[in-house]
Design a protein around this motif. Structure first.
Motif, PDB file in Angstrom:
ATOM      1  N   GLN A 607      36.101  42.253  33.962  1.00 61.12           N
ATOM      2  CA  GLN A 607      37.664  42.992  34.558  1.00 61.12           C
ATOM      3  C   GLN A 607      38.090  41.386  34.514  1.00 61.12           C
ATOM      4  O   GLN A 607      38.580  40.944  35.344  1.00 61.12           O
ATOM      5  CB  GLN A 607      37.180  43.631  36.077  1.00 61.12           C
ATOM      6  CG  GLN A 607      37.074  44.746  36.304  1.00 61.12           C
ATOM      7  CD  GLN A 607      37.245  45.229  38.200  1.00 61.12           C
ATOM      8  OE1 GLN A 607      36.662  44.058  38.705  1.00 61.12           O
ATOM      9  NE2 GLN A 607      37.621  45.994  37.630  1.00 61.12           N
ATOM     10  N   PRO A 608      38.371  41.444  33.029  1.00 65.39           N
ATOM     11  CA  PRO A 608      38.673  39.615  32.953  1.00 65.39           C
ATOM     12  C   PRO A 608      40.121  39.176  33.583  1.00 65.39           C
ATOM     13  O   PRO A 608      40.385  38.105  33.973  1.00 65.39           O
ATOM     14  CB  PRO A 608      38.571  39.961  31.101  1.00 65.39           C
ATOM     15  CG  PRO A 608      38.908  41.197  30.918  1.00 65.39           C
ATOM     16  CD  PRO A 608      38.286  41.704  32.062  1.00 65.39           C
ATOM     17  N   TRP A 609      41.236  40.253  33.434  1.00 65.78           N
ATOM     18  CA  TRP A 609      42.688  40.331  34.344  1.00 65.78           C
ATOM     19  C   TRP A 609      42.635  39.596  35.688  1.00 65.78           C
ATOM     20  O   TRP A 609      42.865  39.130  35.901  1.00 65.78           O
ATOM     21  CB  TRP A 609      43.442  41.246  33.547  1.00 65.78           C
ATOM     22  CG  TRP A 609      44.366  41.182  32.533  1.00 65.78           C
ATOM     23  CD1 TRP A 609      43.523  42.165  31.303  1.00 65.78           C
ATOM     24  CD2 TRP A 609      44.403  40.729  31.296  1.00 65.78           C
ATOM     25  NE1 TRP A 609      44.360  41.883  29.716  1.00 65.78           N
ATOM     26  CE2 TRP A 609      43.952  41.194  30.531  1.00 65.78           C
ATOM     27  CE3 TRP A 609      44.888  39.406  32.026  1.00 65.78           C
ATOM     28  CZ2 TRP A 609      45.390  40.530  29.274  1.00 65.78           C
ATOM     29  CZ3 TRP A 609      45.931  38.336  30.653  1.00 65.78           C
ATOM     30  CH2 TRP A 609      46.414  39.228  29.466  1.00 65.78           C
ATOM     31  N   LEU A 610      41.989  40.779  36.092  1.00 63.62           N
ATOM     32  CA  LEU A 610      41.038  40.223  37.726  1.00 63.62           C
ATOM     33  C   LEU A 610      40.675  39.079  37.797  1.00 63.62           C
ATOM     34  O   LEU A 610      40.795  38.429  38.353  1.00 63.62           O
ATOM     35  CB  LEU A 610      40.706  41.298  38.080  1.00 63.62           C
ATOM     36  CG  LEU A 610      41.055  42.835  38.701  1.00 63.62           C
ATOM     37  CD1 LEU A 610      40.478  43.454  39.447  1.00 63.62           C
ATOM     38  CD2 LEU A 610      42.544  42.712  39.364  1.00 63.62           C
ATOM     39  N   THR A 611      39.558  38.836  36.981  1.00 61.08           N
ATOM     40  CA  THR A 611      39.008  37.603  36.688  1.00 61.08           C
ATOM     41  C   THR A 611      40.317  36.352  36.620  1.00 61.08           C
ATOM     42  O   THR A 611      40.024  35.355  37.590  1.00 61.08           O
ATOM     43  CB  THR A 611      38.044  37.342  36.107  1.00 61.08           C
ATOM     44  OG1 THR A 611      36.781  38.237  36.361  1.00 61.08           O
ATOM     45  CG2 THR A 611      37.431  35.808  35.663  1.00 61.08           C
TER      46      THR A 611
END
Length: 751
Positions: A607-611
């Motif tokens: 989940q790149p945006w959450l990361t």
């Protein structure tokens, strides 16, 4: 009294008869006992035998001709009734055999008649393909969408559509069978002919003592062989079934060959027993294929098969090897409760939907090497029986571990542990880490539900009503837990007021367990937060490149912040600002570093945006607040023209600086040793990245630190904040390396 008298009298008479029987001689008593036993046992057994083995009539040519002249009407189809007969086709009865095939071919070919051989015993080899109508199958028989030649004169319009349907399947699947080559060709040859069976074929409880041959046959109607027994080999090579096929309960005592067959409608092999090799290589199943509860005692070959609809192998027992190499499953594959006692091969298989292995048992080896999974496909393994010390699951390194899907952690921890151990034994650390990541994700879901879901053992009646229960149901729950607490949510179904629909609707929003205190809830929330951060920033220690990207973003960001506070000090009265060249250099380098780091994050994070959001929450708010405060209050101290940062001037080298602190000691000798950065050098902007690297990774080319005099406290706080984050980050890096590099497992059990 009158009734009582007669009851006593009857009892006395019965006792007298019993005494009379037992007063007989032993031989007479034995004879009487055997007679009674025969009456009780012989007649039921004889009647059962009469039911299972019906009386059969030997088939004669006269009887056959009569049945062909007077077919019976069954379910709207004219059928030649040869039920409960004995058909002798052995070589010693050659004259009858030749006449049988000649009469049957003539009768079944003249018009679409069905054939019913239910409960019939067939002696000798049965060449069923000789009963069909031999006809060529080549493209020129269809011209402009209209049939001509033998098609127009023999087959009905419906039958012609079925034959053209075969051509369409050949075009779609590019099957290299004999009839497909004929259909796609332009000339007819003797080898391009196919036997067309125009009517319904019924083989219920039929017994074949010899070989059965239906190769290269096209069944235009259904085939029902339920409960049939084939004592010798069966040949269904390149057979086409235009309607549904029912082989449920069939016993194949010898090899059965369905190689290259096409099933246009549902194929039912439920509870079928394959006691020798079963060959379905290259077969095509256009509709549902049901092998539920079937058993394969020898090798089962399904190589290069195509399954256009669901394939159901639920509760199937494979006692020997099962081969599905290069098969194509367009819909779901059900292997629920299936047992694989020997190796099963799924090499180069294409899965377009999920593979359900729930409750299955893999006792030897399952090979998924080079298998291709679509975005919707996965291996669903809840309840899988698998012991990594005795069995193996093989697959492409770095890919197979991502294909397992498990809905909940409860009841599946042992499966995840065995799967992880399986891949570690094969040195596939990446796949083992993927499973660990999946396990921790499920653990996070459970922890989150425990924090947010309603606990039915402690919730008030009002909370239960707000959840969705009616007032009556909420009261029933409250009364039940006064007697005994709920142990699991399924116990709600024991209450008369709660139905399955309501339970299914609310089961995801409630939990069962001991109520949490305030302290316990806070500790649980802290554990949940820490686990979330580990999953987002490192994949729970399973993805080094993700950790690398996170560190790159932080290093570039703090390097820019330190350059800003050191080089951009004031505008009035005398400006202390960086040069145009230095500004362009630092901004371009910052952009490049951030781009590469973000690329690593977006390529490796689930989940790149959450990361990215989690990382920015950690590194942005506090430094920005300190910067705003710094420029609001201004800077009025000595040494305004000298850099806040100093470097060890005694030597330059790449060093590991784990014990280094961000500020130099107060001793005068250190002030002589550590010299201020030279702001007039064109490469000076690199030193700020070096300082950020020293703080976060404890590695640097120069030992750069803050000076200890005339230093604003806010700048010192910024350095110490990054240095503290560096302790956490370097621990995370070492932990991740220990989990991702084989052999470097010093911290493997530090969880």
């Amino acid at each position: 009294m009158h009734n009582l008298f007669f009851k006593r009298k009857g009892t006395q008479r019965l006792n007298a008869k019993v005494r009379k029987v037992f007063s007989l001689r032993p031989s007479a008593l034995s004879l009487a006992f055997l007679c009674v036993l025969s009456i009780l046992l012989f007649f039921p057994l004889s009647s059962w035998a009469a039911q299972t083995q019906p009386e059969r009539t030997p088939l004669t040519l006269e009887l056959l001709q009569e049945r062909l002249r007077t077919p019976t009407l069954r379910e709207g189809n004219l059928t030649v009734d040869l039920q409960k007969m004995v058909i002798d086709l052995r070589p010693e009865n050659a004259s009858f055999r030749d006449a049988f095939y000649q009469l049957m071919r003539k009768g079944l070919g003249a018009k679409p008649l069905g054939l019913d051989l239910s409960y019939t015993l067939i002696l000798g080899d049965f060449v069923g393909s000789d009963l069909g109508l031999r006809t060529p199958l080549y493209a020129q028989v269809m011209s402009g969408g209209k049939p001509r030649g033998v098609y127009a004169s023999i087959f009905t319009a419906t039958e012609q559509q079925e034959l053209e349907r075969l051509r369409f399947v050949c075009l779609e699947s590019l099957t290299n069978s004999k009839d497909c080559r004929s259909l796609l060709g332009t000339q007819s040859t003797p080898s391009s002919e196919i036997a067309v069976f125009r009517g319904v074929l019924t083989l219920m409880q039929t017994r074949f003592n010899g070989e059965m041959k239906f190769s290269n046959t096209f069944f235009l109607q259904s085939v029902d062989a339920q409960g049939a027994t084939f004592l010798q080999s069966t040949n269904w090579v390149e057979t086409r079934f235009a309607r549904s096929v029912n082989f449920s309960g069939v016993k194949f005592k010898q090899p059965s060959n369905f190689q290259g067959s096409i099933f246009f409608e549902k194929a039912n092999f439920k509870q079928t027993q394959f006691q020798e090799i079963a060959d379905f290589q290259g077969s095509i199943f256009e509709k549902v294929a049901n092998f539920n509860q079937a058993s394969f005692k020898e090798l089962a070959k399904f190589n290069s098969g195509q399954w256009r609809d669901n394939a159901d192998f639920s509760d199937v027992r494979f006692a020997n090897q099962a081969q599905f190499t290069k098969a194509n499953f367009n819909q779901s594959l059900f292997l629920t409760e299936a047992t694989f006692e020997q190796a099963v091969t799924f090499r180069e298989v294409e899965f377009n939907q999920s593979v359900n292995l729930q409750g299955a048992s893999i006792l030897n080896q399952a090979d998924f090497s080079d298998a291709r999974f679509s975005t919707e496909a996965c291996l669903s393994v809840p309840g899988l029986t698998f012991n990594s010390n005795q069995a193996k699951i093989l697959g492409n390194p770095g890919q197979i571990g991502k294909m397992f899907c498990i809905p909940t952690l409860q009841g599946n921890q042992n499966i995840l542990r065995n799967l992880g151990q399986n891949f570690r034994q094969q040195q596939q650390v990446g796949d083992a880490n993927e499973l660990e990541y999946t396990k921790q994700q499920l653990r996070l879901v459970e922890m989150s539900r425990r924090l947010t879901a309603i606990n039915i053992n402690s919730a008030s009646v009002a909370s239960l009503i707000n959840l969705g229960f009616s007032a009556t149901q909420a009261e029933a729950i409250a009364q039940r837990r006064l007697i005994k607490s709920f142990r699991n949510s399924s116990e709600l179904l024991t209450l008369a007021d709660i139905d399955l629909e309501k339970y299914t609707q609310l089961s995801e929003r409630l939990i069962v367990g001991e109520p949490l205190s305030i302290v316990g809830w806070l500790l649980q929330a802290w554990s949940c937060l820490g686990l979330s951060v580990l999953l987002l920033l490192s994949g729970y220690g399973t993805n080094f490149w993700l950790v690398f990207g996170v560190g790159g973003v932080a290093i570039a960001y703090f390097g820019l912040v330190f350059w800003l506070v050191d080089r951009y000090r004031r505008l009035h009265p005398v400006p202390i600002i960086p040069t145009y060249y230095e500004t362009i250099s630092i901004l371009v380098s910052f952009s490049v570093l951030e781009f590469l780091s973000l690329l690593a994050i977006f390529r490796n994070a689930q989940q790149p945006w959450l990361t990215l959001g989690c990382l920015l929450i950690i590194i942005v708010p506090i430094p920005i607040a300190l910067l705003i405060r710094l420029y609001q209050q201004g800077r009025y101290h000595d040494l305004m023209d000298v850099s806040y940062f100093t470097e060890d001037g005694t030597f330059r080298q790449l060093r590991l600086l784990i014990g280094r602190l961000p500020v130099i000691p107060r001793n005068e000798t250190f002030r002589e040793r550590y010299m201020p950065l030279l702001g007039d050098r064109r490469w000076n902007w690199l030193n700020y990245y070096d300082f950020s690297l020293n703080n976060l990774v404890k590695l640097g080319f120069n030992d750069i630190r803050l000076r200890d005099e005339h230093l604003p406290g806010i700048i010192s706080a910024l350095a110490w904040y990054q240095w503290s984050l560096g302790l956490i980050y370097i621990t995370l890096v070492l932990w991740t390396l220990s989990r991702t590099i084989p052999g470097l497992n010093l911290l493997i059990y530090l969880k």
